[in-house]
Enzyme design. Sequence first.
Site, short mmCIF file in Angstrom:
data_model
loop_
_atom_site.label_atom_id
_atom_site.label_comp_id
_atom_site.label_asym_id
_atom_site.label_seq_id
_atom_site.Cartn_x
_atom_site.Cartn_y
_atom_site.Cartn_z
N ASP A 1 18.95 -11.32 12.24
CA ASP A 1 19.22 -11.54 10.76
C ASP A 1 19.03 -13.19 10.66
O ASP A 1 20.10 -13.98 11.29
CB ASP A 1 20.36 -11.14 10.43
N LYS B 1 17.29 -10.15 2.87
CA LYS B 1 19.00 -9.71 2.66
C LYS B 1 19.48 -10.51 1.98
O LYS B 1 19.29 -11.71 1.90
CB LYS B 1 19.38 -9.90 4.42
N LYS C 1 18.05 -5.64 2.48
CA LYS C 1 19.47 -5.29 2.87
C LYS C 1 20.33 -5.80 2.15
O LYS C 1 20.56 -7.17 2.27
CB LYS C 1 19.67 -5.69 4.51
#
Lengths: 284, 302
Positions: free
Chosen positions: B139, B202, B238
């Site tokens: 991430d 995300k 996400k």
Amino acid sequence: MSTRISVLKTYKLYIGGQFPRTESGRATALSGRKGQHIANLCRASRKDLRNAVVAARKAQPNWASKSAYLRGQILYRAAEMLEGRAGQFADELRLQGDSASSARKEVDAAVDLLVHYAGWTDKYTQVFGSINPVASPHFNFSVPEPTGVIGVLPPQAPGLLGLVAAVAPLVAGGNTCVALASPTHPLSAVTFAEVLNDSDLPGGVVNILTGLREEILPPMATYKDIDGIAAYGTTAAEQALIGENAALNVKRVAFHPADALAGDPYRIMEFQEIKTTWHPVAVG
Amino acid sequence: MAETSTPTLIHSPTIDAVGLAERVARFKARSIKTASKVSALRLALSMIDLTTLEGKDTPGKVRQLCRKAVCPDPADSSLPHVAAVCVYPSLVRVAKDALKGTKVRVASVATSFPSGQAVLGARLEEIRYAVAEGADEIDMVISRGKFLCGDFAAVYDEIAACKEACGEAHLKVILETGELHTYDNVRRASDLAMEAGADFIKTSTGKVSPAATPEVTLVMLQAIQDFHVRTGRMVGMKPAGGIRDAKTAVTFLVMVRETLGPAWLTPEWFRFGASTLTNDILMQLAKQRTGHYQSPHDFTND
């Protein structure tokens, strides 16, 4: 010429320091003695109960950690506010079928009861706590601590005094609670919520629902985040239901007759746990 | 350097904030009950990236979280495991060892999370370290400062470089929408990240508020849909941060279903970055199973 349109009061729930309508959108009509329509009331659902318990749980640690003196001050302020609005409460009780003199007497008794429990907040730990003699070099003492979140079923009548008598000892002892107002006398319960809200009582400490016992009692009895139930004027069937389901998470349960409403410090102690501490002391 | 690496963002439309709010309000009003609710909650549970990103994280805490990831509720072994455990790079090895033999993946934040304010070389090195330690997913955070300056090319290049550093690992690109200020920026950043090779986009780090609001999530879902129509490539989504209760999670699933379609309703293409959400889902599932409202005290606190 203008005709004034009177403003009718909307009776709502009291959850987390706010006055929401029921999430279910349901209402029931309340009728007076002569069958006249008095008001529409929210018919709380089990989700309203859930919201109220979540609010009560959130408020509990903070309320319990407030000083006993402050809790007393807040209860005393509630008594002051109730006294100031005595006329409104008496009118509401009369609407729900009481006579003028008994309504006024009931409001006075409710004010006195709040003052009574306000006085006990910083005394009950002294009276019921103890220093215990032990045969070892320890300083051993016991203090009462609040149980947590309590579900309350006040008596059907008296509507105001019953609610105050059921809720005040719990709150005085640092518990938070969710009360289902008497279905026959709900108006004064909702208006009493306004008194509490004006008394610096933190949101969520007392939550008041209006609705049907047969709908709210079963989820209240099984609710695993309710630590105790105080019930007044319950039927044998209701007591059996509460008793059976309280076993799920070992709830404390207290049953009282509908008229057992006198101020009593043992009412505070019903929902207290005794914590005993062994403190090692240096022996010279 | 080929000029193709400069993104044009000509495909990014402007966002109608009022229409967006209205659309989200309708998603929130959906009523999902009983059997559908249970299956939605189980699906949501299987999509969680169980996350701990605190300075006080210890190997013990990560191992505890890993056990929860594999068996979320010991009282109900029929529940699915969560999708992944998300930790800092220094704890990837611990998580990897604890999850050996399970299908739970290990995700690691990297690239100087959460600010992204370090030199690119160091940020890429952090990715390589996390991947070498065993991270299956990375991430990354984008440089919001550069993005807000309008230096889109620099952001594009850093994402592309991170993708390269990831190798086999999946790359999730954190836009930190709470710092992008407008929906138009969120849309542009989404397009930029997907063009640059993101496997997932995300919303947030979870350190900035507001985080994953339904509104920004819908903007990003629409960006993914448009990108899929244009290029044929599926990109995952996400939302992370601020999704605390089961009901909100179900709203997100409804949004995914109706924006992207059922193909995205798997842990492979949709994740929740969350920690407190897990317990609320477990409580709701236990409520459905037993008929009794639950107490948070009966679920592990992590």
